[in-house]
Design a protein around this motif. Structure first.
Motif, mmCIF file in Angstrom:
data_model
loop_
_atom_site.group_PDB
_atom_site.id
_atom_site.type_symbol
_atom_site.label_atom_id
_atom_site.label_comp_id
_atom_site.label_asym_id
_atom_site.label_seq_id
_atom_site.Cartn_x
_atom_site.Cartn_y
_atom_site.Cartn_z
ATOM 1 N N THR A 369 -10.054 3.497 -5.063
ATOM 2 C CA THR A 369 -8.792 3.901 -4.452
ATOM 3 C C THR A 369 -7.799 2.749 -4.425
ATOM 4 N N VAL A 370 -8.312 1.565 -4.172
ATOM 5 C CA VAL A 370 -7.449 0.389 -4.000
ATOM 6 C C VAL A 370 -7.208 -0.325 -5.315
ATOM 7 N N ARG A 371 -8.064 -0.108 -6.309
ATOM 8 C CA ARG A 371 -7.988 -0.873 -7.557
ATOM 9 C C ARG A 371 -6.609 -0.864 -8.203
ATOM 10 N N PRO A 372 -5.870 0.254 -8.229
ATOM 11 C CA PRO A 372 -4.543 0.211 -8.860
ATOM 12 C C PRO A 372 -3.593 -0.785 -8.189
ATOM 13 N N LEU A 373 -3.754 -0.974 -6.889
ATOM 14 C CA LEU A 373 -2.881 -1.888 -6.165
ATOM 15 C C LEU A 373 -3.151 -3.344 -6.532
ATOM 16 N N LEU A 374 -4.352 -3.609 -7.048
ATOM 17 C CA LEU A 374 -4.743 -4.974 -7.376
ATOM 18 C C LEU A 374 -4.301 -5.405 -8.769
ATOM 19 N N ALA A 375 -3.621 -4.547 -9.475
ATOM 20 C CA ALA A 375 -3.115 -4.911 -10.803
ATOM 21 C C ALA A 375 -2.015 -5.957 -10.669
ATOM 22 N N ARG A 412 8.298 -0.284 0.547
ATOM 23 C CA ARG A 412 7.122 -0.820 -0.152
ATOM 24 C C ARG A 412 5.841 -0.147 0.333
ATOM 25 N N LEU A 413 5.723 0.083 1.639
ATOM 26 C CA LEU A 413 4.524 0.732 2.155
ATOM 27 C C LEU A 413 4.408 2.151 1.621
ATOM 28 N N GLY A 414 5.539 2.809 1.453
ATOM 29 C CA GLY A 414 5.519 4.140 0.844
ATOM 30 C C GLY A 414 4.988 4.094 -0.573
ATOM 31 N N ARG A 415 5.376 3.078 -1.323
ATOM 32 C CA ARG A 415 4.866 2.923 -2.690
ATOM 33 C C ARG A 415 3.365 2.634 -2.679
ATOM 34 N N VAL A 416 2.912 1.858 -1.695
ATOM 35 C CA VAL A 416 1.480 1.571 -1.574
ATOM 36 C C VAL A 416 0.712 2.868 -1.343
ATOM 37 N N GLU A 417 1.209 3.695 -0.443
ATOM 38 C CA GLU A 417 0.531 4.959 -0.165
ATOM 39 C C GLU A 417 0.503 5.856 -1.403
ATOM 40 N N LYS A 418 1.601 5.885 -2.125
ATOM 41 C CA LYS A 418 1.661 6.719 -3.325
ATOM 42 C C LYS A 418 0.715 6.204 -4.405
ATOM 43 N N THR A 420 -2.074 4.417 -3.993
ATOM 44 C CA THR A 420 -3.492 4.457 -3.623
ATOM 45 C C THR A 420 -3.945 5.821 -3.107
ATOM 46 N N GLY A 421 -3.010 6.630 -2.671
ATOM 47 C CA GLY A 421 -3.385 7.896 -2.062
ATOM 48 C C GLY A 421 -3.862 7.747 -0.632
#
Length: 442
Positions: A369-375, A412-418, A420-421
């Motif tokens: 779930t978090v992996r895309p954010l770590l790119a 930015r937090l909205g983008r994080v939620e989008k 990662t889901g």
């Protein structure tokens, strides 16, 4: 033995009529001769710093090594360089034993040694240089003997730290015999990671209060053995976290895989009391100044704000059999300090908070779930999310810490939620994201 060094240094000073300084091969001060002259310039900044701080800087070391002192077998003349703080020329006597350099004797030359023949090229050296080199050879034999004794104790310490539960009692007994007595005070292990291990490494221990033994542990043993063989310890042993691109670092963090791929140093320290870790802090701070601290790693992708090396202290113990546990704690604290520089550069196990749990987690790929954010492309979003969670979800504090407007934070937090889901209004999702971001930097 330290008195023997001083006597030999004084002999060299007397023979050549010049102030002498003895340093080990890592440029740590061992002994120095008295300077009885009135010329303050003889005490140039480099010598003064060496005596007062008991170590030369990395820049000074590199400057002197450029003259080939590590390869020299005879005396060398080093010219002055005021720009480098070397106001007076020097004669360097390499301290060797059986072909291995163990240190250097430095003689300040105020001009009266300029015509002294050092030998080489078929020309015999001045008898005074011959006498000084004989004393340097004596120093080399002492340093070699001290290094061998330290290496033997280090081997016993390593065997104990890596021992299986069934072998622990015998390994502790062997170390007790090596120390020649049962320690009558609390003990703690200091971990420094990463640590450079040159080939044929044998160097005497620094002369520091309380330092009993030291050894290096390969990366695989420093972590994996702890989790496999130290299961009976009350706290899990640290395991290296997975590699991750440097560009996605969320706060000051260590280079990718630095801890996992490099050896660490373990130093056994005797304390005055269980409540005072002052002696361990002194040892850790000294070791962090060593040119070997950092493992020689300088990855091009490392965050410029990172801690390239850090030290950790475990919980004091009374029994030698408890050292594997305090070693795992110390290594975990060092890893935490590298991942979270506000904890370091010397961190105590008791003070690393949530990292006591995170450093004990098994190595695994980041949660899907978090992996895309770590790119790498989302490093700023990852940093924003971690700071927001560090601030307990308080938008005002997080925006101030990040130096951005609150609306920018919400965007930015909205983008994080989008991406990662995850729902950052849900405690479980916040916990998953926070742990994933922290663990990825270990």
């Amino acid at each position: 033995m330290r008195g023997d060094y001083q006597q030999l240094v004084d002999e060299i000073s007397a023979a050549l009529g010049a102030p002498a300084t003895l340093e080990d091969r890592d440029f740590g001060l061992i002994a120095f001769g008295a300077h009885e002259g009135d010329d303050d310039l003889v005490m140039d900044p480099v010598r003064t710093r060496s005596i007062l701080q008991r170590r030369s800087t990395a820049a000074v070391r590199a400057w002197f090594e450029a003259f080939g002192i590590a390869r020299a077998t005879t005396a060398l003349r080093i010219p002055p360089d005021p720009a480098a703080g070397v106001f007076k020329g020097r004669i360097c006597l390499p301290v060797r034993h059986r072909g291995i350099v163990h240190g250097y004797v430095w003689l300040l030359d105020d001009g009266h040694l300029t015509d002294l023949e050092l030998g080489g090229g078929g020309t015999p050296p001045d008898p005074r240089i011959e006498q000084a080199m004989e004393s340097a050879a004596g120093i080399g034999a002492l340093l070699a003997a001290e290094a061998r004794a330290g290496a033997e104790l280090g081997d016993l310490l390593r065997a104990l730290l890596l021992s299986r539960s069934g072998e622990r009692s015998s390994a502790a007994a062997a170390l007790r015999d090596g120390l020649r007595s049962a320690p009558d005070a609390p003990l703690v292990v200091v971990a420094v990671t990463p640590w450079d291990v040159p080939e044929a490494d044998q160097a005497p221990l620094p002369n520091l209060p309380g330092l009993l033994a030291a050894c290096t542990l390969p990366a695989a043993n420093a972590s994996a053995n702890g989790s496999t063989h130290g299961a009976e310890a009350p706290r899990p042993a640290p395991s290296p976290a997975p590699s991750a691109p440097a560009a996605r670092r969320t706060t000051p963090a260590p280079p990718p895989r630095a801890t996992a791929d490099a050896p660490s140093l373990a130093a056994l320290v005797r304390l005055r009391s269980p409540s005072s870790l002052a002696a361990a802090h002194t040892v850790a701070e000294h070791l962090l100044r060593s040119p070997r601290a950092g493992g020689g790693l300088a990855p091009s992708g490392a965050d410029s704000r990172t801690l390239p090396v850090a030290a950790g202290l475990g919980t004091p113990v009374r029994e030698l059999a408890g050292l594997p546990t305090t070693w795992h704690e110390a290594l975990a604290a060092a890893r935490a300090a590298r991942a979270e520089p506000r904890l370091g550069p010397v961190a105590e196990w008791a003070a690393i908070g949530s990292y006591r749990l995170l450093t004990g987690l098994p190595s695994a790929e980041p949660d899907s779930t978090v992996r895309p954010l770590l790119a790498p492309a989302h490093s700023e979003l990852a940093r924003t999310a971690e700071v927001f969670l560090d601030c307990a979800g308080q938008a005002g504090r997080a925006a101030q810490a990040l130096g951005i407007h609150r609306q920018t934070l919400y965007y930015r937090l909205g983008r994080v939620e989008k991406l990662t889901g995850l729902d950052l209004d849900e405690g479980g999702d916040r916990l998953l994201l926070h742990m994933a971001l922290k663990t990825a930097r270990l």
